[in-house]
Design a protein around this motif. Structure first.
Motif, PDB file in Angstrom:
ATOM      1  N   ASP A   1      38.711  25.267  45.789  1.00 13.34           N
ATOM      2  CA  ASP A   1      39.782  24.272  45.721  1.00 13.34           C
ATOM      3  C   ASP A   1      41.149  24.924  45.895  1.00 13.34           C
ATOM      4  O   ASP A   1      42.008  24.427  46.617  1.00 13.34           O
ATOM      5  CB  ASP A   1      39.730  23.536  44.370  1.00 13.34           C
ATOM      6  N   ILE A   2      41.345  26.050  45.197  1.00 15.52           N
ATOM      7  CA  ILE A   2      42.648  26.724  45.345  1.00 15.52           C
ATOM      8  C   ILE A   2      42.787  27.253  46.763  1.00 15.52           C
ATOM      9  O   ILE A   2      43.839  27.154  47.377  1.00 15.52           O
ATOM     10  CB  ILE A   2      42.807  27.883  44.330  1.00 15.52           C
ATOM     11  N   LYS A   3      41.700  27.784  47.282  1.00 11.26           N
ATOM     12  CA  LYS A   3      41.754  28.358  48.623  1.00 11.26           C
ATOM     13  C   LYS A   3      42.195  27.306  49.647  1.00 11.26           C
ATOM     14  O   LYS A   3      42.937  27.614  50.582  1.00 11.26           O
ATOM     15  CB  LYS A   3      40.402  28.953  49.015  1.00 11.26           C
ATOM     16  N   LYS A   4      41.745  26.100  49.422  1.00 11.54           N
ATOM     17  CA  LYS A   4      42.121  25.029  50.335  1.00 11.54           C
ATOM     18  C   LYS A   4      43.600  24.678  50.172  1.00 11.54           C
ATOM     19  O   LYS A   4      44.316  24.491  51.148  1.00 11.54           O
ATOM     20  CB  LYS A   4      41.272  23.786  50.035  1.00 11.54           C
ATOM     21  N   ALA A   5      44.057  24.622  48.929  1.00 12.46           N
ATOM     22  CA  ALA A   5      45.436  24.188  48.655  1.00 12.46           C
ATOM     23  C   ALA A   5      46.443  25.309  48.906  1.00 12.46           C
ATOM     24  O   ALA A   5      47.460  25.109  49.574  1.00 12.46           O
ATOM     25  CB  ALA A   5      45.535  23.701  47.212  1.00 12.46           C
ATOM     26  N   ILE A   6      46.186  26.490  48.333  1.00 12.48           N
ATOM     27  CA  ILE A   6      47.117  27.627  48.486  1.00 12.48           C
ATOM     28  C   ILE A   6      46.299  28.894  48.754  1.00 12.48           C
ATOM     29  O   ILE A   6      46.013  29.675  47.850  1.00 12.48           O
ATOM     30  CB  ILE A   6      47.978  27.854  47.211  1.00 12.48           C
ATOM     31  N   PRO A   7      45.925  29.097  50.011  1.00 12.15           N
ATOM     32  CA  PRO A   7      45.052  30.253  50.293  1.00 12.15           C
ATOM     33  C   PRO A   7      45.682  31.590  49.879  1.00 12.15           C
ATOM     34  O   PRO A   7      44.969  32.514  49.509  1.00 12.15           O
ATOM     35  CB  PRO A   7      44.829  30.184  51.808  1.00 12.15           C
ATOM     36  N   SER A   8      47.005  31.662  49.916  1.00 11.51           N
ATOM     37  CA  SER A   8      47.643  32.937  49.564  1.00 11.51           C
ATOM     38  C   SER A   8      47.428  33.286  48.090  1.00 11.51           C
ATOM     39  O   SER A   8      47.477  34.450  47.702  1.00 11.51           O
ATOM     40  CB  SER A   8      49.137  32.875  49.869  1.00 11.51           C
ATOM     41  N   LEU A   9      47.179  32.264  47.270  1.00  8.84           N
ATOM     42  CA  LEU A   9      46.996  32.518  45.839  1.00  8.84           C
ATOM     43  C   LEU A   9      45.601  33.111  45.555  1.00  8.84           C
ATOM     44  O   LEU A   9      45.467  34.025  44.734  1.00  8.84           O
ATOM     45  CB  LEU A   9      47.184  31.220  45.057  1.00  8.84           C
ATOM     46  N   THR A  10      44.592  32.627  46.252  1.00  8.01           N
ATOM     47  CA  THR A  10      43.268  33.240  46.068  1.00  8.01           C
ATOM     48  C   THR A  10      43.287  34.664  46.604  1.00  8.01           C
ATOM     49  O   THR A  10      42.697  35.568  46.014  1.00  8.01           O
ATOM     50  CB  THR A  10      42.153  32.439  46.782  1.00  8.01           C
ATOM     51  N   ALA A  11      44.010  34.849  47.710  1.00 16.08           N
ATOM     52  CA  ALA A  11      44.086  36.206  48.278  1.00 16.08           C
ATOM     53  C   ALA A  11      44.779  37.143  47.292  1.00 16.08           C
ATOM     54  O   ALA A  11      44.366  38.294  47.107  1.00 16.08           O
ATOM     55  CB  ALA A  11      44.836  36.182  49.609  1.00 16.08           C
ATOM     56  N   LEU A  12      45.814  36.648  46.638  1.00 14.52           N
ATOM     57  CA  LEU A  12      46.515  37.472  45.641  1.00 14.52           C
ATOM     58  C   LEU A  12      45.553  37.882  44.530  1.00 14.52           C
ATOM     59  O   LEU A  12      45.459  39.058  44.169  1.00 14.52           O
ATOM     60  CB  LEU A  12      47.696  36.699  45.064  1.00 14.52           C
ATOM     61  N   ALA A  13      44.814  36.911  44.016  1.00 15.21           N
ATOM     62  CA  ALA A  13      43.900  37.209  42.902  1.00 15.21           C
ATOM     63  C   ALA A  13      42.833  38.212  43.323  1.00 15.21           C
ATOM     64  O   ALA A  13      42.438  39.083  42.557  1.00 15.21           O
ATOM     65  CB  ALA A  13      43.253  35.917  42.408  1.00 15.21           C
ATOM     66  N   GLU A  14      42.413  38.104  44.562  1.00 20.54           N
ATOM     67  CA  GLU A  14      41.377  39.006  45.052  1.00 20.54           C
ATOM     68  C   GLU A  14      41.896  40.435  45.202  1.00 20.54           C
ATOM     69  O   GLU A  14      41.120  41.387  45.212  1.00 20.54           O
ATOM     70  CB  GLU A  14      40.871  38.499  46.405  1.00 20.54           C
ATOM     71  N   GLY A  15      43.199  40.569  45.312  1.00 28.53           N
ATOM     72  CA  GLY A  15      43.791  41.895  45.507  1.00 28.53           C
ATOM     73  C   GLY A  15      44.223  42.574  44.214  1.00 28.53           C
ATOM     74  O   GLY A  15      44.802  43.648  44.231  1.00 28.53           O
ATOM     75  N   ILE A  16      43.952  41.946  43.079  1.00 27.03           N
ATOM     76  CA  ILE A  16      44.346  42.548  41.802  1.00 27.03           C
ATOM     77  C   ILE A  16      43.350  43.634  41.408  1.00 27.03           C
ATOM     78  O   ILE A  16      42.143  43.384  41.381  1.00 27.03           O
ATOM     79  CB  ILE A  16      44.413  41.471  40.686  1.00 27.03           C
ATOM     80  N   GLY A  17      43.864  44.811  41.099  1.00 26.43           N
ATOM     81  CA  GLY A  17      43.061  45.895  40.526  1.00 26.43           C
ATOM     82  C   GLY A  17      41.721  46.084  41.209  1.00 26.43           C
ATOM     83  O   GLY A  17      41.635  46.222  42.420  1.00 26.43           O
ATOM     84  N   ASP A  18      40.670  46.054  40.408  1.00 28.08           N
ATOM     85  CA  ASP A  18      39.324  46.285  40.906  1.00 28.08           C
ATOM     86  C   ASP A  18      38.394  45.220  40.305  1.00 28.08           C
ATOM     87  O   ASP A  18      38.825  44.426  39.471  1.00 28.08           O
ATOM     88  CB  ASP A  18      38.879  47.697  40.536  1.00 28.08           C
ATOM     89  N   PRO A  19      37.131  45.189  40.705  1.00 28.60           N
ATOM     90  CA  PRO A  19      36.250  44.111  40.223  1.00 28.60           C
ATOM     91  C   PRO A  19      36.189  44.012  38.695  1.00 28.60           C
ATOM     92  O   PRO A  19      36.180  42.905  38.147  1.00 28.60           O
ATOM     93  CB  PRO A  19      34.878  44.489  40.794  1.00 28.60           C
ATOM     94  N   GLN A  20      36.165  45.149  38.012  1.00 34.46           N
ATOM     95  CA  GLN A  20      36.091  45.099  36.545  1.00 34.46           C
ATOM     96  C   GLN A  20      37.302  44.387  35.978  1.00 34.46           C
ATOM     97  O   GLN A  20      37.204  43.546  35.081  1.00 34.46           O
ATOM     98  CB  GLN A  20      36.014  46.509  35.953  1.00 34.46           C
ATOM     99  N   VAL A  21      38.475  44.745  36.492  1.00 36.08           N
ATOM    100  CA  VAL A  21      39.724  44.135  36.012  1.00 36.08           C
ATOM    101  C   VAL A  21      39.740  42.644  36.349  1.00 36.08           C
ATOM    102  O   VAL A  21      40.107  41.811  35.523  1.00 36.08           O
ATOM    103  CB  VAL A  21      40.943  44.856  36.639  1.00 36.08           C
ATOM    104  N   ARG A  22      39.289  42.312  37.536  1.00 36.10           N
ATOM    105  CA  ARG A  22      39.315  40.897  37.933  1.00 36.10           C
ATOM    106  C   ARG A  22      38.322  40.062  37.129  1.00 36.10           C
ATOM    107  O   ARG A  22      38.529  38.874  36.936  1.00 36.10           O
ATOM    108  CB  ARG A  22      39.007  40.759  39.439  1.00 36.10           C
ATOM    109  N   ASN A  23      37.270  40.703  36.671  1.00 33.59           N
ATOM    110  CA  ASN A  23      36.289  39.953  35.876  1.00 33.59           C
ATOM    111  C   ASN A  23      36.690  39.781  34.415  1.00 33.59           C
ATOM    112  O   ASN A  23      36.002  39.108  33.661  1.00 33.59           O
ATOM    113  CB  ASN A  23      34.923  40.639  35.948  1.00 33.59           C
ATOM    114  N   ARG A  24      37.751  40.421  33.990  1.00 31.73           N
ATOM    115  CA  ARG A  24      38.202  40.276  32.600  1.00 31.73           C
ATOM    116  C   ARG A  24      39.636  39.733  32.532  1.00 31.73           C
ATOM    117  O   ARG A  24      39.949  38.887  31.709  1.00 31.73           O
ATOM    118  CB  ARG A  24      38.205  41.620  31.854  1.00 31.73           C
ATOM    119  N   GLY A  25      40.504  40.283  33.370  1.00 36.28           N
ATOM    120  CA  GLY A  25      41.932  39.957  33.285  1.00 36.28           C
ATOM    121  C   GLY A  25      42.192  38.488  33.544  1.00 36.28           C
ATOM    122  O   GLY A  25      41.493  37.839  34.323  1.00 36.28           O
TER     123      GLY A  25
END
Ligand SMILES: Cc1cc2nc3c(=O)[nH]c(=O)nc-3n(C[C@H](O)[C@H](O)[C@H](O)COP(=O)(O)OP(=O)(O)OC[C@H]3O[C@@H](n4cnc5c(N)ncnc54)[C@H](O)[C@@H]3O)c2cc1C
Lengths: 261, 792
Positions: free
Chosen positions: A81-105
């Motif tokens: 849903d976010i990807k459809k509305a604001i694709p740049s926001l999902t891309a930002l989240a995907e670029g944070i730290g590493d998988p471990q950080v993204r799965n907790r932060g």
């Protein structure tokens, strides 16, 4: 790590009541726990807010995307849903730290912490975000006060962040090669109401780069940026990047962002 | 039975490691153990005025607190340099004392001063904060360039100089340079690296009050050597009362060769406090106190003719030893570095001069490649610079100077037994599609990007040997390796090796070679290592020596087993031993169908008799049992070699370097297990690329390590790396029966110059220093743009 009292709050009210100037909320713990382990911070009370259902989740309406404070980066990154509305926001989240950080932060933790190199603050500025807490709603431009500083009171809890859906937008980041935080991150967004250029990593706190806004308002193209002068004064300088380099990268990544819009 | 040597046998270790069942030092807990926390110097250089433990001793849960005074009272010895290096003027190197706990002075941030033992980790930490150390802070010597002109850190060590060493002939070099058409000059800094093994150092000590034996579980690459040093130099306990066990170890890369302060202190203290002790380094302690790597400043000159023939080479290097000289600290910048300085080339004259100096930084020691990466970087950069100045192709200039006949007597020391450098480079050229580079460069340029290609040809000298030569050069021990092969009565085999696996998969590789030698299924072979109570003795694993030295000791022990087996089988089969052949696990009498399996022979050797008869299968003079051991001391080093080619694409707007393609062609002689060797190459490349693009340990002027966490010290990550394109050529080593050469360090040795040559190629020859970070590359791109604009 110093000993502390652990509480798991069942709702926002209880969490707020437990909070004091000597407590921290535990969301992803990605900042709080390492700082406690390294002895950089210690608290009397740690108030876990992850069990409060109301704080997590994603809502997309016609004009806005609202993300609950304890929503994880990985959940934002994978939200169709976010990807459809604001694709740049999902891309930002995907670029944070590493998988471990993204799965907790969490987004709330990121914004409350206001690390000068964090990504989400740039999104808040660019996407005219409103930060909803348990007792008020705050405009992003007023929310971020300075390095690791926001206008939150110690008992105040972010409940959600509401982003305006822009006409077009892009976030481009020069990651710190070691931590993957932003050395410089530039979030360009064009709304019906105007243009924002949220810049993170470059200075002590996120800001809207007004000169770039002005240039892009006249002419929304990367060549319009060529003639803007970005001064290096007030820019951060460390072993990864000098102030001069950062100033130049603000421009270079703004151009990339405009090209990618 | 098909031969296992050469096949991609899956790693026996994988199941345990990939399912989290590895058993590492910190997994070991002993009932009633105490927890140790070390109090470390926050200053790079200071005198210790007073250590006050009175308040801390009263803190909750504290069992004891020991300081440098206690160490001195008990006459516990310190850490040592394993190699004695002599200066050009004949004088012996100068090494400071390095007590396990500092008593009078501290010399780097992290130097331990005292240790707290408490019932829990938290109590130990809380008490540690109450230990008051009164320091007189002195000006730190943190800069390598200025070290020789700075105040002496250690009493009696003038100019902070450990030695000023020379290898080669200055006069011959001078004459060669006089004949040259051109002299190519290069100044380089070989950046300091922090090894960053995934598992931090740790030790668990169990003192047995009944037997008075100390067991030290530790993260070591060479437990026998640690025991020897701890006993002979530390005086902690006699060797027979000291057991050192290195269980699963999560990477070492050289940093776990050394015996460290913590192991000596905790082993000694466990006996003193009569309690087991557990110590596990935190990551910050690893950054601060693990031995670091590299850290050279080099001025090199290459004399060439106009058509690209090399005439002579000079290498003037200042090497940082850090605060103290450790086990391989003094040899890494000399015998592991100097001889390789001339690379894979015919070089009529050369010398390497190395000044090793002390600074107030963590000790510097062997790090994957140890000396050879530094040497290879120097020669491969200057050869590229020569090609550029002469307008030659980098491959052409290399080919022109390769030796084509083997054995090849290399200029400075080595007699290289085998190799084919031309074949290696040709294969790399083809696999990398070198000829298609121009088209790819054009394509990059059309996107506003720069593209560069880099070539490196290397050889390395690993599996240091033979012992008499090594000891003649100053090594304190022989560098042989031992093995013992035991047949159990019921037919399985246990192989004991003095090598130690901390990522090298010895359990698989060694089992493969034993399986081939003995004709026993690999499932029935176990490899045991890392315990001084199990197996004979060992010099451990480093310098790509495990297979070429340790593996061959196993082969030789197996051959002894087969020989004894032949004698037994002959007696059992009523034939003479000469008539008995051994093949596929069977002893067969020639021209007959009489045979015994090796299992039957093993059984008979342990149960040498039959019911109702007095009859032994054992020939006269042979003892029961089927156990043999061997100490192997090779006749020479082994000399792997190869050529690597990579391509980078640079974004001039940001300076970002994208490693786009990487081709490695290596000659490791016989390859026992291609799967494992490829893994070794992959890991080695990642580390070499890390040095080229990311890693850089930095101290500030006051000697504080400013890259003491992963937020600041950049490790290479999987997503920084392209798919590696690997190829192999094979010339067998002539100095061991398998024809094997070392493979553990090659990737690290070759990758750094390969990547930097590509980056500098993309920058039209503009030199930049290691590592090629985005900002440096961006600046170079800007200058390039300026000078191009001027030219146009
Ligand atoms: C190795 C590593 C790499 C990282 N890389 C990046 C990166 O590239 N980009 C990036 O942007 N970030 C990065 N981060 C930060 C990470 O993404 C987290 O967002 C951040 O650490 C804080 O979020 P958290 O949920 O873990 O908060 P916590 O650590 O749990 O809390 C942090 C602070 O926020 C407060 N807080 C948390 N939730 C709320 C709330 N709802 N209301 C009020 N206050 C609250 C807490 O009281 C605390 O003071 C990285 C972190 C690590 C450890």
């Amino acid at each position: 790590m110093k000993t502390f009292n652990y509480h798991s709050a069942k709702d926002v009210k209880e969490a707020s009541k437990l909070a004091s100037s000597n407590s921290a909320f535990l969301a992803g713990g990605m900042t709080t726990i390492p700082s406690m382990k390294l002895g950089l911070a210690s608290y009397k009370d740690i108030i876990d807010i992850k069990r409060i259902k109301k704080l997590s989740g994603i809502k997309v309406s016609g004009k806005t995307v609202t993300i609950g404070a304890t929503t994880k980066h990985s959940e934002v990154a994978s939200s169709k849903d976010i990807k459809k509305a604001i694709p740049s926001l999902t891309a930002l989240a995907e670029g944070i730290g590493d998988p471990q950080v993204r799965n907790r932060g969490t987004i709330g933790g990121s914004i409350a912490n206001n690390d000068p190199a964090a990504d989400y603050p740039a999104a808040c500025i660019a996407l005219d975000a409103t930060i909803h807490t348990n007792n008020r709603s705050i405009d992003a431009e007023k929310f971020f006060r300075g390095m690791f500083e926001t206008c939150l009171k110690s008992t105040e809890i972010i409940e959600s962040i509401e982003f305006s859906i822009p006409q077009k937008s892009s976030y481009q980041k020069l990651p710190n090669p070691a931590s993957r935080y932003a050395i410089v991150g530039v979030y360009v967004a064009q709304h019906k109401t105007g243009i924002n250029v949220g810049v993170t990593g470059a200075k002590s706190s996120v800001y809207n780069e007004k000169d770039l806004v002005a240039a892009l308002t006249k002419n929304f193209s990367s060549s319009a940026i060529d003639n803007v002068k970005i001064s290096s004064s007030g820019m951060n300088s460390d072993i990864h990047a000098s102030a001069e380099y950062r100033a130049n990268m603000v421009k270079a990544f703004a151009k990339k962002a405009v090209d990618a819009c | 039975m098909a031969s296992l040597v050469g096949s991609r046998v899956e790693r026996k270790e994988d199941k345990r490691f990939l399912t989290g069942k590895g058993r590492y030092t910190s997994d070991i807990n002993i009932a009633n153990q105490t927890y140790a926390i070390f109090i470390r110097s926050p200053h790079a250089r200071a005198k210790i005025k007073k250590v006050d433990t009175s308040k801390a001793l009263k803190s909750s849960g504290v069992v004891d607190i020991l300081t440098g005074e206690h160490i001195a009272q008990d006459k516990i010895g310190g850490l040592i340099a394993g190699w004695a290096i002599r200066s050009e003027d004949g004088s012996e190197m100068k090494c400071p004392a390095n007590p396990p706990l500092a008593k009078d002075s501290v010399n780097f941030v992290g130097d331990p001063v005292a240790v707290v033992f408490a019932e829990t980790l938290d109590e130990a930490k809380a008490a540690a904060e109450l230990v008051k150390v009164d320091y007189k802070v002195l000006k730190a010597v943190s800069n390598l360039v200025e070290a020789m002109d700075s105040e002496a850190i250690h009493d009696g060590i003038d100019k902070n100089l450990c030695y000023d060493w020379l290898l080669g002939d200055r006069q011959k070099v001078k004459e060669a340079f006089e004949k040259a058409d051109r002299i190519i000059k290069l100044d380089i800094t070989n950046n300091r690296l922090i090894p960053n093994a995934m598992e931090p150092r740790a030790c668990v000590i169990d003192y047995n009050t009944a037997s008075e034996e100390i067991t030290c579980y530790t993260t070591s690459q060479n437990p026998h050597l640690s025991r020897l040093i701890m006993s002979a130099f530390g005086g902690v306990a006699p060797e027979n009362k000291l057991r050192v066990v290195a269980p699963d170890v999560g990477g070492g890369f050289g940093s776990k060769i050394n015996l460290y302060n913590e192991e000596i202190v905790c082993s000694w203290a466990s006996k003193k406090i009569e309690r087991p002790i557990k110590w596990v380094a935190e990551r910050t302690e690893s950054f601060l106190t693990d031995t670091h790597g590299r850290d050279h400043i080099t001025h090199a000159e290459l004399a060439v003719t106009n058509d690209g023939k090399f005439l002579g080479f000079k290498n003037e290097t200042i090497a940082n030893l850090g605060a103290y000289a450790r086990v391989f600290g003094t040899v890494t910048p000399t015998y592991l570095f100097g001889p390789c300085a001339t690379g894979v080339y015919i070089m009529p004259a050369a010398y390497s001069n190395v000044k090793a100096v002390y600074t107030n930084t963590a000790p510097v020691d062997a790090y994957r490649g140890a000396g050879r990466p530094e040497a290879t970087y120097t020669i491969e950069r200057i050869v590229d610079k020569a090609a550029m100045e002469l307008g030659m192709d980098p491959i052409e200039i290399r080919m022109k100077n390769f030796p084509t006949e083997f054995p090849f007597k290399q200029t400075l020391v080595h007699q290289i037994d085998s190799g084919d450098y031309v074949a290696g480079l040709n294969k790399a050229k083809e696999m990398a599609d070198y000829d298609g580079f121009a088209a790819r460069k054009k394509e990059s340029e059309s996107k506003g990007k720069l593209r560069g290609i880099g070539v490196t040809s290397y050889f390395e000298a690993c599996g240091i040997a033979p012992s008499p030569v090594v000891m003649m050069l100053g090594c304190g021990v022989g560098l042989w390796e031992s093995a013992e092969v035991r047949f159990n009565p019921t037919g399985q085999v246990t192989v004991y090796t003095g090598s130690h696996s901390h990522g090298q998969s010895h359990q698989t590789t060694f089992a493969q070679i034993a399986a081939d030698e003995l004709g026993v299924p690999i499932e029935n072979i176990d490899v045991v290592h890392g315990d001084t109570d199990k197996g004979t003795f060992g010099m451990g694993t480093y310098g790509s020596r495990s297979l070429t030295v340790g593996g061959i000791a196993i082969v030789n022990a197996c051959k002894k087993i087969v020989n004894k087996g032949k004698r037994i089988a002959a007696k059992m089969l009523e034939a003479s031993p000469d008539e008995v052949d051994f093949k596929n696990g069977e002893f067969v009498v020639a021209k007959s169908n009489k045979k015994k399996t090796i299992g039957e022979v093993a059984f008979a050797s342990y149960l040498p008799g039959v019911r109702d008869e007095v009859k032994s299968p054992l020939p006269e003079g042979d003892e029961p049992g089927l156990i043999e051991s061997s100490f192997f001391d090779p006749a020479n080093f082994s000399f792997p070699a190869g050529s690597h080619i990579c391509e980078v694409e640079i974004d001039p707007e940001t300076g970002h370097v994208k490693l786009d393609k990487y081709t490695a062609v290596d000659d490791f002689g016989t390859i026992v297990n291609p799967l494992i060797v490829e893994g070794q190459v992959h890991g080695g490349l990642a580390q070499g690329i890390g040095q080229a693009l990311y890693e850089n340990a930095q101290y500030d002027d006051s000697g504080q390590l400013i890259t003491a966490s992963y937020m600041d010290y950049t490790m290479p990550r999987a997503d920084d790396l392209p798919d590696f394109n690997l190829g192999f050529t094979c010339t067998k080593a002539t100095t061991n029966p398998l024809g094997v050469k070392g493979c553990g360090e090659a990737g690290t040795i070759a990758a750094t110059p390969t990547v930097m040559n590509a980056v500098i190629n993309a920058l039209d020859g503009k030199e930049i220093s290691l590592p090629a970070t985005a900002e440096k590359v961006w600046k170079a791109c800007k200058e390039m743009k300026k000078s191009n604009a001027k030219a146009a």
